[in-house]
Enzyme design. Sequence first.
Site, short mmCIF file in Angstrom:
data_model
loop_
_atom_site.label_atom_id
_atom_site.label_comp_id
_atom_site.label_asym_id
_atom_site.label_seq_id
_atom_site.Cartn_x
_atom_site.Cartn_y
_atom_site.Cartn_z
NE ARG A 103 22.32 30.26 15.21
CZ ARG A 103 21.57 32.11 15.02
NH1 ARG A 103 22.72 32.13 13.93
NH2 ARG A 103 21.10 31.95 15.66
CB THR A 107 27.02 33.46 22.32
OG1 THR A 107 27.71 32.50 22.27
CG2 THR A 107 27.33 34.60 23.81
CG ASP A 199 14.54 27.53 15.71
OD1 ASP A 199 15.24 28.20 15.84
OD2 ASP A 199 14.41 26.52 15.20
CG ASP A 202 11.83 26.24 17.23
OD1 ASP A 202 12.16 24.78 17.80
OD2 ASP A 202 11.69 26.99 18.26
C1 PRP Z 1 20.32 26.52 13.30
C2 PRP Z 1 20.42 26.01 11.72
C3 PRP Z 1 22.11 26.17 11.75
C4 PRP Z 1 22.82 26.90 13.03
C5 PRP Z 1 22.69 28.25 11.57
O1 PRP Z 1 20.78 25.71 14.59
O2 PRP Z 1 19.71 24.52 11.65
O3 PRP Z 1 23.17 25.30 11.89
O4 PRP Z 1 21.30 27.52 12.99
O5 PRP Z 1 23.46 29.79 11.88
P1 PRP Z 1 25.18 29.71 11.67
O6 PRP Z 1 25.47 29.76 10.64
O7 PRP Z 1 25.03 31.17 12.49
O8 PRP Z 1 25.67 29.05 12.58
P2 PRP Z 1 20.59 25.66 15.68
O9 PRP Z 1 21.75 25.74 16.45
O10 PRP Z 1 19.38 26.76 15.60
O11 PRP Z 1 20.12 23.80 16.20
P3 PRP Z 1 18.73 23.56 15.79
O12 PRP Z 1 18.82 22.58 14.45
O13 PRP Z 1 18.62 22.38 16.63
O14 PRP Z 1 17.44 23.92 15.87
N1 URA Z 2 18.89 29.05 12.37
C1 URA Z 2 17.44 29.31 11.95
O1 URA Z 2 17.57 28.43 12.24
N2 URA Z 2 16.94 30.80 10.94
C2 URA Z 2 17.50 31.37 11.52
O2 URA Z 2 17.40 32.51 10.89
C3 URA Z 2 19.18 31.17 11.29
C4 URA Z 2 19.67 30.42 12.14
#
Ligand code: PRP
Ligand code: URA
Length: 208
Positions: A103, A107, A199, A202
């Site tokens: 994400r 945005t 997150d 993380d």
């Molecule tokens: C996080 C999570 C989902 C997404 C959810 O991933 O693991 O994939 O955000 O958010 P949404 O429903 O608003 O799309 P992120 O993009 O942070 O990537 P990561 O898993 O690499 O940390």
């Molecule tokens: N992605 C995450 O890891 N946590 C949230 O709360 C939303 C998106």
Amino acid sequence: MSLMVFDHPLIKHKIAILRNKNTPMKEFRELVEEITLVMSYEAFRDAPMHKVMVETPLETCEQEMVDERSIAIVPILRAGLGMVNGVHSIFPNARVGHVGMYRDEATAIPHEYYCKLPEGIENMTAILLDPMLATGGSACDAVALLKRRGVKKIKFMAIIAAPQGIRRLTEEHPDVDVFVSTCDRDLNEHCYILPGLGDAGDRLYGTK
Ligand code: PRP
Ligand code: URA
């Protein structure tokens, strides 16, 4: 459309520990895996079966087994990776595909950066894994990607969901079976789930 929100004491117990900001990374990873395993019991209630003959020490009998080769586990990178072993511990022969989405921090719009799916996935049941369903953007894009590859039977499993994400996913893809452990209150101004767990990527991998 099928939506299942789990209302089970074991899952509630584990989610309470998962949300706690003081839960260390190792325990966090173990909990994500354990919750996924418990959710899989429901998510695979309609798993395709075949008959086999089994010799017990006493006689031969007809039994049923899951067609593991007809299941594709598809984690959305990166956080979805934390859920893979939960499904693999039940179906160790299931194939794994990977979809990379991140994400945009400003945005919250998802961007696809990787995709590698098992051959023949169009004839399998694909279960998309992501611990977080926030706005629903990543989930909807991942489902759309699988559909473009010809996958007809898709399930989506998340641990924590926001109402906005559930609404978007079930409206855009009413043919997908959605399983979430819990539905939280809201999203904050950065599209993080409230109360959520922070997150997920993380916390799984110690990147912050
Ligand atoms: C996080 C999570 C989902 C997404 C959810 O991933 O693991 O994939 O955000 O958010 P949404 O429903 O608003 O799309 P992120 O993009 O942070 O990537 P990561 O898993 O690499 O940390
Ligand atoms: N992605 C995450 O890891 N946590 C949230 O709360 C939303 C998106």
